[in-house]
Design a protein around this motif. Structure first.
Motif, PDB file in Angstrom:
ATOM      1  N   GLY A 107       0.728  -1.181   0.034  1.00 13.81           N
ATOM      2  CA  GLY A 107       0.109  -0.010  -0.040  1.00 13.81           C
ATOM      3  C   GLY A 107       0.853   1.324   0.310  1.00 13.81           C
ATOM      4  N   SER A 108       0.682   2.053   0.978  1.00 17.50           N
ATOM      5  CA  SER A 108       1.279   3.458   1.291  1.00 17.50           C
ATOM      6  C   SER A 108       2.603   3.270   1.810  1.00 17.50           C
ATOM      7  CB  SER A 108       0.484   4.205   2.072  1.00 17.50           C
ATOM      8  OG  SER A 108      -0.869   4.620   1.528  1.00 17.50           O
ATOM      9  N   GLY A 109       3.273   2.021   1.761  1.00 10.87           N
ATOM     10  CA  GLY A 109       4.625   2.145   2.057  1.00 10.87           C
ATOM     11  C   GLY A 109       4.860   1.137   3.330  1.00 10.87           C
ATOM     12  N   ASN A 110       3.645   0.530   3.826  1.00 11.32           N
ATOM     13  CA  ASN A 110       3.753  -0.452   5.030  1.00 11.32           C
ATOM     14  C   ASN A 110       4.513  -1.775   4.591  1.00 11.32           C
ATOM     15  OD1 ASN A 110       2.243   1.590   6.208  1.00 11.32           O
ATOM     16  ND2 ASN A 110       0.348   0.743   5.175  1.00 11.32           N
ATOM     17  N   GLY A 111       4.971  -2.376   5.832  1.00  6.49           N
ATOM     18  CA  GLY A 111       5.496  -3.704   5.724  1.00  6.49           C
ATOM     19  C   GLY A 111       5.166  -4.391   7.023  1.00  6.49           C
ATOM     20  N   PRO A 112       5.822  -5.577   7.089  1.00  7.75           N
ATOM     21  CA  PRO A 112       5.551  -6.267   8.379  1.00  7.75           C
ATOM     22  C   PRO A 112       6.202  -5.545   9.554  1.00  7.75           C
ATOM     23  CG  PRO A 112       6.055  -7.801   6.326  1.00  7.75           C
ATOM     24  CD  PRO A 112       6.175  -6.377   5.904  1.00  7.75           C
ATOM     25  N   HIS A 136       3.919  -1.723  -3.860  1.00  8.60           N
ATOM     26  CA  HIS A 136       3.329  -2.706  -4.802  1.00  8.60           C
ATOM     27  C   HIS A 136       2.554  -2.344  -5.666  1.00  8.60           C
ATOM     28  CE1 HIS A 136       3.997  -6.347  -1.663  1.00  8.60           C
ATOM     29  NE2 HIS A 136       5.143  -5.903  -2.316  1.00  8.60           N
ATOM     30  N   CYS A 137       1.639  -1.288  -5.336  1.00  6.97           N
ATOM     31  CA  CYS A 137       0.360  -0.639  -5.924  1.00  6.97           C
ATOM     32  C   CYS A 137       0.766  -0.022  -7.094  1.00  6.97           C
ATOM     33  CB  CYS A 137      -0.544   0.027  -5.023  1.00  6.97           C
ATOM     34  SG  CYS A 137      -0.842  -0.800  -3.574  1.00  6.97           S
ATOM     35  N   LEU A 138      -0.085  -0.174  -8.302  1.00  3.86           N
ATOM     36  CA  LEU A 138       0.188   0.484  -9.378  1.00  3.86           C
ATOM     37  C   LEU A 138      -0.244   1.918  -9.179  1.00  3.86           C
ATOM     38  CD1 LEU A 138       1.184  -0.206 -12.352  1.00  3.86           C
ATOM     39  CD2 LEU A 138      -1.154  -0.266 -13.018  1.00  3.86           C
ATOM     40  N   GLN A 139      -1.152   2.229  -8.588  1.00  2.00           N
ATOM     41  CA  GLN A 139      -1.689   3.722  -8.017  1.00  2.00           C
ATOM     42  C   GLN A 139      -1.277   3.854  -6.564  1.00  2.00           C
ATOM     43  OE1 GLN A 139      -2.911   5.820 -10.361  1.00  2.00           O
ATOM     44  NE2 GLN A 139      -3.332   4.598 -11.980  1.00  2.00           N
ATOM     45  N   GLY A 140      -0.951   5.207  -6.728  1.00  2.69           N
ATOM     46  CA  GLY A 140      -0.971   5.650  -5.080  1.00  2.69           C
ATOM     47  C   GLY A 140       0.584   6.057  -4.829  1.00  2.69           C
TER      48      GLY A 140
END
Length: 337
Positions: A107-112, A136-140
């Motif tokens: 998403g917006s740069g999150n990870g485990p 990962h996202c194509l948009q955002g």
């Protein structure tokens, strides 16, 4: 497109659309709509007419020679995080000789947020590994709004904002290949928009770094600052120089030239100070610019040269430019053009 329009960028033309090359990603292996530019519209669209999005096209900065940066760092990699990824796998991947990694996060740069995983990322960052965070996202875009994102940022990771992973990997290789930069200098360069490859959040773009520069008087010292001066000059000098040239203000133009400003730079509609001087009928300014060796045949967005603007204005006494046979440019004092 390449022969008829002034678009000084590295581009991809596909299915009648011209994209900025460092903004595209491939999304289909079979259809003609194989590429998309998730965060930037096409620079141009070709149909029965050609539509150029001129506000998106980057301006050429002067007439300097092409410099090819061949020193690219090869020890870079791409790490895609996923739920449950083992910390041991991440530790193994981040070992030397790896010098930089593009890390694809959620998403917006999150990870485990597992402590052992964050510990590995922090340890790698502390020993000098540069980690660039992309989504990962194509948009955002990558932000640090969420707690998980803040935890990742605390591990010494640089935000890639809305860069594609392809652009981020190339940029990382380019920045790490630059000799003589400190670790912080490399991170600052990665966080800058260098060639239109990313969109910085409002207020962050070209933000001056006051902590590393001493205060000083006047615009001359401000324009002498290194990387901040590049941003200021690119934004202000072309319009200021054109306004001075059109008004016949030799003092301002002389001051800009003495500060090292490129008097070939174009303003928002592709005109140089020589265009403005010819359009305003300013023979003294034209003479001064010619003596400084400015380009005599630039074309604005309407395809007009300074000479054509002078002709349209029917100005008398302007120095026109001709080619001496077998010699350099010279000036010819003309009557009516």
């Amino acid at each position: 497109m390449a022969g008829q329009y002034v678009i000084p960028e590295v581009c991809l033309f596909f299915q009648n659309q011209l994209f900025r090359g460092n903004r595209v990603t491939k999304v289909d292996s079979r259809r003609f709509a194989a590429f998309c530019s998730p965060h930037l519209p096409p620079l141009a669209v070709m149909g029965t007419d050609v539509t150029i999005n001129r506000e998106l096209v980057r301006k050429a900065r002067g007439k300097a020679r092409l410099v090819v940066h061949s020193s690219m760092e090869r020890d870079v990699g791409l790490l895609r995080l996923y739920p449950g990824i083992p910390a041991t796998l991440v530790r193994t991947f981040l070992q030397p000789p790896l010098k930089g990694v593009v890390m694809e996060t959620f998403g917006s740069g999150n990870g485990p947020t597992k402590p052992d995983l964050l510990r590995e990322l922090r340890a790698a960052a502390e020993r000098g590994l540069v980690i660039l965070n992309c989504s990962h996202c194509l948009q955002g875009t990558v932000t640090s709004d969420y707690a998980a994102g803040m935890a990742m940022a605390g591990a010494g990771i640089v935000s890639g904002f809305d860069m594609t992973s392809e652009a981020a990997l190339a940029k990382l290789s380019y920045v790490l290949g630059h000799p003589g930069l400190t670790l912080n200098g490399r991170k600052e360069l990665l966080a800058r928009d260098l060639r239109g490859e990313m969109t910085l959040p409002t207020g962050a773009e070209r933000r001056p770094s006051l902590s590393s520069s001493a205060p000083g008087p006047g615009a001359a010292q401000l324009l002498a600052l290194s990387q901040e001066a590049d941003a200021i000059q690119e934004a202000l000098v072309p319009s200021l120089a054109c306004a001075a040239a059109h008004a016949g203000d030799l003092e301002v133009l002389q001051a800009l030239g003495d500060l090292g400003s490129d008097l070939n730079l174009e303003n928002f509609n592709g005109q140089t100070p020589l265009h403005a001087a010819a359009r305003g009928g300013q023979p003294a300014v034209v003479t001064m610019l010619l003596r400084r060796g400015v380009d005599v045949d630039p074309r604005d967005e309407d395809g007009l040269s300074p000479l054509l603007l002078a002709v349209k204005g029917r100005y008398r006494g302007l120095p026109t430019v001709g080619m001496q046979a077998g010699g350099p440019m010279g000036w010819v004092w003309g009557g009516p053009l």
